[in-house]
Design an enzyme around this catalytic site. Sequence first.
Site, PDB file in Angstrom:
ATOM      1  N   ASN A 168      -5.013   2.142  -1.551  1.00  0.00           N
ATOM      2  CA  ASN A 168      -5.565   0.807  -1.783  1.00  0.00           C
ATOM      3  C   ASN A 168      -6.299   0.705  -3.120  1.00  0.00           C
ATOM      4  O   ASN A 168      -6.696  -0.382  -3.527  1.00  0.00           O
ATOM      5  CB  ASN A 168      -6.483   0.363  -0.622  1.00  0.00           C
ATOM      6  CG  ASN A 168      -7.845   1.017  -0.674  1.00  0.00           C
ATOM      7  OD1 ASN A 168      -8.026   2.063  -1.290  1.00  0.00           O
ATOM      8  ND2 ASN A 168      -8.816   0.411  -0.031  1.00  0.00           N
ATOM      9  N   LYS A 180       0.812  -1.223   0.000  1.00  0.00           N
ATOM     10  CA  LYS A 180       0.000   0.000   0.000  1.00  0.00           C
ATOM     11  C   LYS A 180       0.848   1.278   0.000  1.00  0.00           C
ATOM     12  O   LYS A 180       0.376   2.329  -0.405  1.00  0.00           O
ATOM     13  CB  LYS A 180      -0.953   0.014   1.205  1.00  0.00           C
ATOM     14  CG  LYS A 180      -2.100  -0.979   1.063  1.00  0.00           C
ATOM     15  CD  LYS A 180      -3.033  -0.854   2.257  1.00  0.00           C
ATOM     16  CE  LYS A 180      -4.225  -1.777   2.115  1.00  0.00           C
ATOM     17  NZ  LYS A 180      -5.220  -1.548   3.163  1.00  0.00           N
TER      18      LYS A 180
END
Length: 281
Positions: A88, A67
Amino acid sequence: MGYHFKLIGYPIQHSLSPWIHGQFLEKSNLQGTYTRMEIKQTDSFEERIMQMKNERVDGFNITVPYKQAIIPYLDMLDETAEKMGAVNTVAYKDGKWIGHNTDGIGYVRSLESKFPKLLNNKEIKVLIIGAGGAARGIFVALDALGITAIDIANRTEESASSIARNASSSKGTNILTLEEAERTLGDYDLIIQTTSVGMKPNENNAIISIDKIKRSTIVSDIVYQPLQTEFLRKSAERGAKTHHGHTMLLYQAQYAFEIWTNKRVNIGDMEIKLKALLEGR
Ligand code: ATR
């Protein structure tokens, strides 16, 4: 033709995202695919990302452990992803790769699906337990809604302080130890458990004792394996209203799909279907 979406991460073979987005495509009558792309830590992340960028991909989700690692490969971040320092969801728009983070807003939507009026009251007193990535997303989303009293309790003080620095409200955030939180639970209207404590195989554990809770409190737990954590079970026993975290999965995906397609899919019966899938595991 149709849309072409991917999920990147490792390990992702048990991820529910392909199922969720498959349902979204069907529900919204759109053609498309959503496929997994596993990148092992021994692979060259850069090479795999470049390879994917050369394919015609409209967007992708990116999960653990990438991420943050994805950020240097993007052209820009939206405000939420910027504040979180984590992405994300990535969308390809007008020749640019744009990073978003839908976790916090997804959480808020899932909470509102059960308690629609709760966050209309900006004076509500909130306690977030834990200070990892999920806690940061929830904090940023609640703060953006204008909720001014959000305290954080965590084992490690510095992680909580780092989240609190994102606060745009003037009232400020109190940082508590877990012991202090236990003693002052009665002060809060909404308590959100974001740590991994209570997750299978340690389902008998709860992060703190909830003896001091007041009956009107809403208690939420983002752990969804098991669906009914010990923390929620004990809270319900004391008369609190509970919110189960699994629906966050659906709503963070709903928001990602909306970013990609401009369509907000109705979750409808997917909550029940997801519950059955999780219980079957
Ligand atoms: P995520 O990104 O999924 O939210 P994370 O970054 O690993 O997960 O965050 C985990 C959170 O759970 C942290 O707040 C962590 O506390 P520390 O900041 O002190 O590490 C908390 N946590 C995990 N195991 C814990 C335990 N046994 N007791 C107390 N807190 C715990």
